[in-house]
Design a protein around this motif. Structure first.
Motif, PDB file in Angstrom:
ATOM      1  N   LEU A  27      56.958  54.411  47.730  1.00  0.00           N
ATOM      2  CA  LEU A  27      55.884  54.350  48.205  1.00  0.00           C
ATOM      3  C   LEU A  27      55.267  53.349  47.560  1.00  0.00           C
ATOM      4  CD1 LEU A  27      53.754  57.881  48.899  1.00  0.00           C
ATOM      5  CD2 LEU A  27      55.135  56.328  50.236  1.00  0.00           C
ATOM      6  N   GLY A  28      55.347  52.878  46.398  1.00  0.00           N
ATOM      7  CA  GLY A  28      54.394  52.559  45.008  1.00  0.00           C
ATOM      8  C   GLY A  28      55.483  50.730  45.467  1.00  0.00           C
ATOM      9  N   HIS A  29      56.652  50.780  45.747  1.00  0.00           N
ATOM     10  CA  HIS A  29      57.582  49.338  45.718  1.00  0.00           C
ATOM     11  C   HIS A  29      58.274  49.213  47.068  1.00  0.00           C
ATOM     12  CE1 HIS A  29      56.151  48.258  42.311  1.00  0.00           C
ATOM     13  NE2 HIS A  29      56.222  49.019  41.862  1.00  0.00           N
ATOM     14  N   ASN A  30      58.593  50.400  47.757  1.00  0.00           N
ATOM     15  CA  ASN A  30      59.688  49.709  48.906  1.00  0.00           C
ATOM     16  C   ASN A  30      58.697  49.167  50.161  1.00  0.00           C
ATOM     17  OD1 ASN A  30      61.131  49.896  51.799  1.00  0.00           O
ATOM     18  ND2 ASN A  30      62.576  51.457  50.128  1.00  0.00           N
ATOM     19  N   ALA A  31      59.200  47.526  51.216  1.00  0.00           N
ATOM     20  CA  ALA A  31      58.469  47.312  52.097  1.00  0.00           C
ATOM     21  C   ALA A  31      58.049  47.825  52.906  1.00  0.00           C
ATOM     22  CB  ALA A  31      58.885  45.838  52.158  1.00  0.00           C
ATOM     23  N   ARG A  32      58.998  48.956  53.101  1.00  0.00           N
ATOM     24  CA  ARG A  32      59.006  49.781  54.543  1.00  0.00           C
ATOM     25  C   ARG A  32      58.049  50.775  54.654  1.00  0.00           C
ATOM     26  NH1 ARG A  32      65.663  50.634  55.427  1.00  0.00           N
ATOM     27  NH2 ARG A  32      65.366  49.545  53.031  1.00  0.00           N
ATOM     28  N   ALA A  33      58.217  51.131  53.719  1.00  0.00           N
ATOM     29  CA  ALA A  33      56.936  52.352  53.291  1.00  0.00           C
ATOM     30  C   ALA A  33      55.024  51.565  52.731  1.00  0.00           C
ATOM     31  CB  ALA A  33      57.102  52.980  51.831  1.00  0.00           C
ATOM     32  N   ARG A  34      55.238  50.385  53.037  1.00  0.00           N
ATOM     33  CA  ARG A  34      53.914  50.425  53.266  1.00  0.00           C
ATOM     34  C   ARG A  34      53.362  49.433  54.443  1.00  0.00           C
ATOM     35  NH1 ARG A  34      54.711  46.975  47.699  1.00  0.00           N
ATOM     36  NH2 ARG A  34      53.597  45.861  47.761  1.00  0.00           N
ATOM     37  N   ASN A  36      50.508  51.716  52.529  1.00  0.00           N
ATOM     38  CA  ASN A  36      49.967  53.067  52.379  1.00  0.00           C
ATOM     39  C   ASN A  36      49.496  54.002  51.141  1.00  0.00           C
ATOM     40  OD1 ASN A  36      51.321  54.073  49.903  1.00  0.00           O
ATOM     41  ND2 ASN A  36      53.225  53.108  50.859  1.00  0.00           N
ATOM     42  N   PRO A  37      48.063  54.469  50.830  1.00  0.00           N
ATOM     43  CA  PRO A  37      47.052  54.748  50.353  1.00  0.00           C
ATOM     44  C   PRO A  37      47.432  54.472  48.982  1.00  0.00           C
ATOM     45  CG  PRO A  37      46.764  56.253  51.551  1.00  0.00           C
ATOM     46  CD  PRO A  37      48.249  55.504  52.018  1.00  0.00           C
ATOM     47  N   PHE A  38      48.909  55.338  48.650  1.00  0.00           N
ATOM     48  CA  PHE A  38      49.728  54.852  47.287  1.00  0.00           C
ATOM     49  C   PHE A  38      49.777  53.483  46.716  1.00  0.00           C
ATOM     50  CE2 PHE A  38      52.808  54.541  44.243  1.00  0.00           C
ATOM     51  CZ  PHE A  38      52.043  55.374  42.492  1.00  0.00           C
ATOM     52  N   ALA A  39      50.563  52.755  47.669  1.00  0.00           N
ATOM     53  CA  ALA A  39      50.829  51.048  47.340  1.00  0.00           C
ATOM     54  C   ALA A  39      49.548  50.239  47.002  1.00  0.00           C
ATOM     55  CB  ALA A  39      51.558  50.483  48.204  1.00  0.00           C
ATOM     56  N   ALA A  40      48.682  50.855  48.010  1.00  0.00           N
ATOM     57  CA  ALA A  40      47.132  50.507  47.870  1.00  0.00           C
ATOM     58  C   ALA A  40      46.812  50.130  46.233  1.00  0.00           C
ATOM     59  CB  ALA A  40      46.225  49.884  49.266  1.00  0.00           C
ATOM     60  N   GLU A  41      45.872  51.015  45.869  1.00  0.00           N
ATOM     61  CA  GLU A  41      45.834  51.018  44.801  1.00  0.00           C
ATOM     62  C   GLU A  41      46.849  50.629  43.257  1.00  0.00           C
ATOM     63  OE1 GLU A  41      43.200  52.255  43.925  1.00  0.00           O
ATOM     64  OE2 GLU A  41      42.183  53.954  45.492  1.00  0.00           O
ATOM     65  N   HIS A  42      48.600  51.125  43.957  1.00  0.00           N
ATOM     66  CA  HIS A  42      49.497  50.694  43.234  1.00  0.00           C
ATOM     67  C   HIS A  42      49.686  49.269  42.817  1.00  0.00           C
ATOM     68  CE1 HIS A  42      53.039  51.123  39.950  1.00  0.00           C
ATOM     69  NE2 HIS A  42      53.379  50.345  40.476  1.00  0.00           N
ATOM     70  N   GLU A  48      46.160  43.479  38.407  1.00  0.00           N
ATOM     71  CA  GLU A  48      44.538  43.828  37.809  1.00  0.00           C
ATOM     72  C   GLU A  48      45.094  44.150  35.523  1.00  0.00           C
ATOM     73  OE1 GLU A  48      41.362  45.746  39.501  1.00  0.00           O
ATOM     74  OE2 GLU A  48      41.779  44.819  41.307  1.00  0.00           O
ATOM     75  N   GLY A  49      46.427  45.081  35.977  1.00  0.00           N
ATOM     76  CA  GLY A  49      47.246  45.582  34.531  1.00  0.00           C
ATOM     77  C   GLY A  49      46.242  46.715  34.413  1.00  0.00           C
ATOM     78  N   ASN A  50      44.749  46.520  33.650  1.00  0.00           N
ATOM     79  CA  ASN A  50      44.451  47.619  33.572  1.00  0.00           C
ATOM     80  C   ASN A  50      43.311  48.810  34.150  1.00  0.00           C
ATOM     81  OD1 ASN A  50      42.118  45.729  33.897  1.00  0.00           O
ATOM     82  ND2 ASN A  50      41.740  46.063  31.354  1.00  0.00           N
ATOM     83  N   TYR A  51      43.478  48.671  36.079  1.00  0.00           N
ATOM     84  CA  TYR A  51      43.424  49.333  37.157  1.00  0.00           C
ATOM     85  C   TYR A  51      43.962  50.727  36.474  1.00  0.00           C
ATOM     86  CZ  TYR A  51      42.011  50.409  41.484  1.00  0.00           C
ATOM     87  OH  TYR A  51      41.417  51.299  42.322  1.00  0.00           O
ATOM     88  N   PHE A  52      43.793  51.461  36.918  1.00  0.00           N
ATOM     89  CA  PHE A  52      44.128  52.621  37.490  1.00  0.00           C
ATOM     90  C   PHE A  52      42.864  53.362  38.805  1.00  0.00           C
ATOM     91  CE2 PHE A  52      45.736  52.731  33.007  1.00  0.00           C
ATOM     92  CZ  PHE A  52      47.057  52.727  33.418  1.00  0.00           C
TER      93      PHE A  52
END
Ligand code: ZN
Ligand code: ZN
Length: 185
Positions: A27-34, A36-42, A48-52
């Motif tokens: 979800l975070g790093h595969n281009a085919r799954a983007r 998606n809401p998780f990837a946007a946050e990730h 930004e480094g210290n963004y959660f």
């Protein structure tokens, strides 16, 4: 009965470590799954480094996920084992959240927690296609994405606060063997 609870919660905790890997890698790093809401946050976490992501989003996802999982788990394994499995999984998820934040905010004391930081910051700063596991490198090892961290080159604007020596503005001597700062002019 106690052994059922222990075993089912342990399996739940292990299941989380697998989900952690899958969610982060696909979800975070595969281009085919983007997108998606998780990837946007990730992506923000990386850039930004210290963004959660906000805690309410995480809590809501955990509640929805546990809600979806509890019925099938109980149907498959019974009330005790099924609910212990879900409790173990959610418990490990919370432990993951705490650990991930602490990796960014504290240097870690023992050699294993420091190893886990290098494993994670290699993912952040050397190769985002490697080292997806945060609580354990186990699934990276299973899926062949584990890389041994070398000396990690951290862009100074993304540097973790614990990495930088306030007096010199450079890497704290304690960490200089494993990290260096790179400054963009
Ligand atoms: Zn991180
Ligand atoms: Zn990532």
């Amino acid at each position: 009965m106690v052994s059922t609870v222990l075993l089912a919660s342990l399996l739940g905790a292990i299941a989380w470590t697998f989900l952690e890997y899958i969610i982060h890698r696909w979800l975070g790093h595969n281009a085919r799954a983007r997108p998606n809401p998780f990837a946007a946050e990730h992506v923000r976490h990386h850039s930004e480094g210290n963004y959660f992501a906000p805690s309410w989003k995480k809590a809501l996802s955990a509640v929805l996920f546990a809600g979806a999982l509890i019925g099938p788990s109980i149907a498959l394994a019974g009330v005790l084992a099924g609910s212990s499995f879900v409790a173990g999984l959610i418990g490990m998820y919370v432990a993951y959240e705490v650990l991930h934040r602490r990796e960014h905010s504290h240097p870690g004391r023992g050699s294993y927690t420091r190893f886990l930081r290098r494993h994670h910051f290699h993912h952040h700063f050397a190769n985002a296609r490697s080292n997806h596991g945060v609580t354990t490198p186990f699934w990276d090892w299973v899926f062949g994405t584990r890389e041994e961290p070398g000396r990690i080159r951290v862009p100074s604007k993304l540097a973790m606060s614990w990495l930088v020596d306030g007096a010199t503005g450079d890497v704290h001597p304690e960490h200089a063997g494993h990290y260096e700062l790179i400054r963009k002019e």
